[in-house]
Design a protein around this motif. Structure first.
Motif, PDB file in Angstrom:
ATOM      1  N   LEU A   1       0.842  -1.198   0.000  1.00 31.82           N
ATOM      2  CA  LEU A   1       0.000   0.000   0.000  1.00 31.82           C
ATOM      3  C   LEU A   1       0.875   1.245   0.000  1.00 31.82           C
ATOM      4  N   THR A   2       0.511   2.194  -0.847  1.00 26.63           N
ATOM      5  CA  THR A   2       1.229   3.479  -0.870  1.00 26.63           C
ATOM      6  C   THR A   2       0.350   4.495  -0.149  1.00 26.63           C
ATOM      7  N   GLY A   3       0.886   5.092   0.889  1.00 28.12           N
ATOM      8  CA  GLY A   3       0.098   6.057   1.664  1.00 28.12           C
ATOM      9  C   GLY A   3      -0.022   7.381   0.927  1.00 28.12           C
ATOM     10  N   LEU A   4      -1.220   7.940   0.919  1.00 30.52           N
ATOM     11  CA  LEU A   4      -1.399   9.237   0.251  1.00 30.52           C
ATOM     12  C   LEU A   4      -0.658  10.343   0.991  1.00 30.52           C
ATOM     13  N   SER A   5      -0.605  10.247   2.320  1.00 27.43           N
ATOM     14  CA  SER A   5      -0.028  11.368   3.073  1.00 27.43           C
ATOM     15  C   SER A   5       1.451  11.558   2.743  1.00 27.43           C
ATOM     16  N   SER A   6       2.143  10.444   2.376  1.00 28.34           N
ATOM     17  CA  SER A   6       3.575  10.555   2.077  1.00 28.34           C
ATOM     18  C   SER A   6       3.824  11.333   0.781  1.00 28.34           C
ATOM     19  N   LEU A   7       2.777  11.563  -0.004  1.00 30.62           N
ATOM     20  CA  LEU A   7       2.959  12.244  -1.293  1.00 30.62           C
ATOM     21  C   LEU A   7       2.760  13.752  -1.176  1.00 30.62           C
ATOM     22  N   TYR A   8       2.403  14.205   0.026  1.00 37.29           N
ATOM     23  CA  TYR A   8       2.216  15.648   0.239  1.00 37.29           C
ATOM     24  C   TYR A   8       3.520  16.291   0.689  1.00 37.29           C
ATOM     25  N   ILE A   9       3.718  17.509   0.244  1.00 36.80           N
ATOM     26  CA  ILE A   9       4.918  18.231   0.654  1.00 36.80           C
ATOM     27  C   ILE A   9       4.657  18.983   1.951  1.00 36.80           C
ATOM     28  N   THR A  10       3.413  19.447   2.093  1.00 32.61           N
ATOM     29  CA  THR A  10       3.105  20.215   3.306  1.00 32.61           C
ATOM     30  C   THR A  10       1.927  19.583   4.032  1.00 32.61           C
ATOM     31  N   THR A  11       1.794  19.890   5.313  1.00 31.94           N
ATOM     32  CA  THR A  11       0.623  19.448   6.061  1.00 31.94           C
ATOM     33  C   THR A  11      -0.410  20.576   6.002  1.00 31.94           C
ATOM     34  N   PRO A  12      -1.710  20.337   6.184  1.00 32.63           N
ATOM     35  CA  PRO A  12      -2.287  19.023   6.437  1.00 32.63           C
ATOM     36  C   PRO A  12      -2.318  18.178   5.163  1.00 32.63           C
ATOM     37  N   THR A  13      -2.372  16.878   5.356  1.00 29.27           N
ATOM     38  CA  THR A  13      -2.380  15.986   4.206  1.00 29.27           C
ATOM     39  C   THR A  13      -3.671  15.182   4.207  1.00 29.27           C
ATOM     40  N   GLN A  14      -3.939  14.594   3.064  1.00 25.72           N
ATOM     41  CA  GLN A  14      -5.054  13.666   2.946  1.00 25.72           C
ATOM     42  C   GLN A  14      -4.515  12.292   3.325  1.00 25.72           C
ATOM     43  N   THR A  15      -5.227  11.515   4.128  1.00 27.88           N
ATOM     44  CA  THR A  15      -4.743  10.154   4.391  1.00 27.88           C
ATOM     45  C   THR A  15      -5.558   9.162   3.570  1.00 27.88           C
ATOM     46  N   GLY A  16      -4.909   8.098   3.200  1.00 28.90           N
ATOM     47  CA  GLY A  16      -5.548   7.075   2.362  1.00 28.90           C
ATOM     48  C   GLY A  16      -4.493   6.319   1.597  1.00 28.90           C
ATOM     49  N   PHE A  17      -4.910   5.706   0.506  1.00 31.49           N
ATOM     50  CA  PHE A  17      -3.966   4.864  -0.229  1.00 31.49           C
ATOM     51  C   PHE A  17      -4.126   5.070  -1.732  1.00 31.49           C
ATOM     52  N   LEU A  18      -3.005   4.903  -2.429  1.00 29.87           N
ATOM     53  CA  LEU A  18      -3.045   4.960  -3.883  1.00 29.87           C
ATOM     54  C   LEU A  18      -2.955   3.507  -4.354  1.00 29.87           C
ATOM     55  N   LEU A  19      -4.049   3.000  -4.898  1.00 34.71           N
ATOM     56  CA  LEU A  19      -4.087   1.580  -5.256  1.00 34.71           C
ATOM     57  C   LEU A  19      -3.834   1.396  -6.750  1.00 34.71           C
ATOM     58  N   GLY A  20      -2.729   0.752  -7.084  1.00 33.90           N
ATOM     59  CA  GLY A  20      -2.455   0.416  -8.483  1.00 33.90           C
ATOM     60  C   GLY A  20      -3.356  -0.742  -8.876  1.00 33.90           C
ATOM     61  N   PHE A  21      -3.872  -0.710 -10.109  1.00 34.21           N
ATOM     62  CA  PHE A  21      -4.755  -1.807 -10.533  1.00 34.21           C
ATOM     63  C   PHE A  21      -4.319  -2.433 -11.851  1.00 34.21           C
ATOM     64  N   ALA A  22      -3.425  -1.762 -12.594  1.00 32.81           N
ATOM     65  CA  ALA A  22      -3.127  -2.215 -13.958  1.00 32.81           C
ATOM     66  C   ALA A  22      -2.470  -3.600 -13.986  1.00 32.81           C
ATOM     67  N   ALA A  23      -1.619  -3.872 -13.026  1.00 31.39           N
ATOM     68  CA  ALA A  23      -0.789  -5.086 -13.107  1.00 31.39           C
ATOM     69  C   ALA A  23      -1.443  -6.315 -12.482  1.00 31.39           C
ATOM     70  N   TYR A  24      -2.701  -6.190 -12.016  1.00 34.79           N
ATOM     71  CA  TYR A  24      -3.289  -7.296 -11.257  1.00 34.79           C
ATOM     72  C   TYR A  24      -4.614  -7.737 -11.866  1.00 34.79           C
ATOM     73  N   THR A  25      -4.799  -9.051 -11.936  1.00 35.21           N
ATOM     74  CA  THR A  25      -6.050  -9.569 -12.495  1.00 35.21           C
ATOM     75  C   THR A  25      -7.173  -9.309 -11.498  1.00 35.21           C
ATOM     76  N   GLU A  26      -8.393  -9.517 -11.987  1.00 31.10           N
ATOM     77  CA  GLU A  26      -9.533  -9.248 -11.121  1.00 31.10           C
ATOM     78  C   GLU A  26      -9.512 -10.177  -9.913  1.00 31.10           C
ATOM     79  N   ARG A  27      -9.104 -11.440 -10.157  1.00 35.81           N
ATOM     80  CA  ARG A  27      -9.041 -12.426  -9.065  1.00 35.81           C
ATOM     81  C   ARG A  27      -7.954 -12.024  -8.047  1.00 35.81           C
ATOM     82  N   GLU A  28      -6.809 -11.574  -8.566  1.00 41.17           N
ATOM     83  CA  GLU A  28      -5.714 -11.165  -7.665  1.00 41.17           C
ATOM     84  C   GLU A  28      -6.150  -9.987  -6.785  1.00 41.17           C
ATOM     85  N   MET A  29      -6.896  -9.070  -7.406  1.00 37.64           N
ATOM     86  CA  MET A  29      -7.338  -7.900  -6.628  1.00 37.64           C
ATOM     87  C   MET A  29      -8.370  -8.315  -5.578  1.00 37.64           C
ATOM     88  N   GLU A  30      -9.245  -9.256  -5.973  1.00 40.41           N
ATOM     89  CA  GLU A  30     -10.285  -9.721  -5.052  1.00 40.41           C
ATOM     90  C   GLU A  30      -9.642 -10.336  -3.799  1.00 40.41           C
TER      91      GLU A  30
END
Ligand SMILES: Cc1ncc(COP(=O)(O)O)c(C=O)c1O
Length: 494
Positions: A450-479
């Protein structure tokens, strides 16, 4: 005399794991050399006759002879016909140093330059060798037409023969530059000519070259906030100071950028699919940014890393194609549209930047691998690139829909998905008050990236959450991965 204990030392060294990769004669040579350097075998000490040593070590005489010859050639021993071999006068004898250790040695501390230490501290940009859900920015490679690529590569070698093995133009082969120019003009609305294209190994290299060539250490650079870490690290390594400009649903806030009073000469952005929000920069803002650049004699770095994959409506023409003033540097890459190991990216440059950027790249890596460039040129010219993109666009569009559904179904009390119009990753914001870092660590232990959204901000406050890649994974793998994430969330909800 060669003592029994010395013989035992040679025998022990033969078994040492550090030497396991060497052939026998080298292991003997290294062991004897170490005894000499350590002062265990002193100057003028005789060495056993090669036949006797061979017998004790249970190796052939030739093996010992080869070891002795090498020690002789390196000046560690003297050899005299009739009287045998002796340890030579070696300066190191005065200060014995132990190179081979029975215990793992502690690494000596080293003094790096500030720049070197900075790079080490920021940990560079390392990608997983095997992609795990949901690492972002990684394409599907299992559907790539490998037999076709192989056929084209063979054809290149047949056609170019030994020429394909020589150095090629640091700017890139004419064939690939022409193929790219034709493609980006048609598909991205760019204004490219082969003469203004510079072929590189990646967009990362392009970004680093821009950082080094357009600004000096201590200069400021406008960046998106949040932004791609690879670009931020490249800028910081070059000593630049990022000036974060907020991003909304229409991309970077050009109005806020223009309000900055002290002049900043470069802006770097991802207009097609803003990284990580996925927002597409509106046409109005594109035009406004171009006018700002012209008025301030500033440069726009347009990182168009995954624009081939746009799923809803038509993709907006690139900024470079709209810019009549040649203030835009367009960066494209095949590491996302084809496969990561292809290591081919490129820039479309304003005419006056072609020579400086090309010269700078010669100092880094000379040029991009010629056979790959020529193979890619054939792949594009024969229509395979366009066909592959069309195929993968459909695959990725379906995967995006699947991922959004999975998140909405299984993680609805934890995450709000924000599906982008294109790209290879989807941001999801945390809506449950759980700690982003804790979730990332727990998921990592279970094989989920999981890539945290907050780590992509330069300044605070930041948004927290995740950046989910989907291109490299089949539907079953994601499930399966979503089930694991669900368990991580429920375990942490206590
Ligand atoms: C926004 C952005 N720019 C550049 C890159 C680097 O791409 P490349 O593999 O061509 O260096 C990435 C990779 O994930 C990216 O997400």
């Amino acid at each position: 005399m060669f003592k029994h204990s010395q013989l035992e030392s040679v025998k022990a060294a033969l078994m040492h794991p550090d030497y396991a990769k060497y052939p026998l004669y080298l292991r003997i040579q290294r062991a004897l050399r170490q005894l000499i350097l350590d002062g265990v075998l002193q100057a003028n000490n005789p060495l056993p006759a090669s036949r006797a040593l061979a017998l004790s070590l249970n190796v052939s005489r030739d093996t010992v002879e080869n070891a002795y010859s090498l020690l002789h050639a390196e000046g560690y021993i003297e050899r005299q016909v009739g009287s045998g071999s002796f340890v030579a006068e070696v300066p190191q004898l005065q200060k014995p140093k132990r190179i081979i250790a029975t215990q793992p040695t502690k690494q000596p501390t080293i003094q790096l330059s500030k720049r070197g230490q900075g790079m080490l501290n920021n940990e560079g940009v390392r990608e997983a060798l095997t992609p795990h859900p949901f690492a972002p920015g990684i394409p599907e490679t299992r559907l790539f037409p490998l037999p076709l690529w192989l056929r084209l590569e063979r054809q290149v070698i047949r056609d170019y023969q030994f020429k394909a093995l020589q150095h090629s133009d640091p700017q890139g082969t004419k064939e690939l530059r022409s193929a790219i120019a034709h493609y980006v003009n048609l598909e991205r609305g760019a204004h490219a000519t082969p003469e203004r294209i510079l072929i590189l190994t990646s967009s990362q290299q392009a970004i680093a070259l821009c950082a080094l060539n357009l600004l000096d250490a201590g200069d400021r650079i406008f960046t998106e906030n949040p932004m791609y870490q690879g670009a931020r690290k490249a800028f910081e390594t070059a000593g630049l100071i990022p000036v974060p400009i907020p991003v909304d649903q229409h991309g970077i806030r050009v109005d806020l950028l223009k309000q900055h009073s002290t002049p900043v000469k470069v802006v770097s952005l991802t207009p097609s699919h803003q990284y990580p929000t996925g927002a597409t920069l509106s046409l109005e803002r594109r035009l406004e940014l171009i006018e700002w650049a012209e008025q301030n004699q500033a440069w726009i770095i347009e990182d168009d890393y995954d624009s081939e994959f746009h799923y809803v409506g038509k993709p907006t023409a690139c900024v470079q194609g709209l810019d009549p003033y040649q203030r835009t540097i367009y960066i494209g890459t095949f590491t996302k549209s084809l496969f990561p190991s292809v290591r081919i990216g490129y820039m479309i440059l304003p005419a006056q930047l072609v020579a400086p950027m090309t010269t700078a790249r010669t100092l880094q890596d000379g040029h991009t691998a010629t056979i790959s460039q020529l193979t890619l040129a054939c792949f594009i010219e024969n229509g395979h690139f366009g066909a592959y993109i069309r195929q993968m666009r459909q695959v990725y569009a379906k995967r995006l829909i699947t991922l959004e559904k999975l998140v909405r179904t299984h993680l609805k009390e934890f995450l709000e998905p924000l599906p982008p119009l294109g790209g290879m990753q989807m941001p999801c914001v945390l809506i449950c008050g759980l700690n982003e870092k804790v979730i990332i660590e727990d998921a990592k232990e279970k094989g989920i990236a999981l890539t945290g959204l907050s780590s992509l901000y330069i300044t605070t406050p930041t948004q927290t959450g995740f950046l989910l890649g989907f291109a490299a994974y089949t539907e079953r793998e994601m499930e399966l991965a979503i089930q694991i994430i669900r368990k991580v969330f429920t375990d942490n909800s206590g």
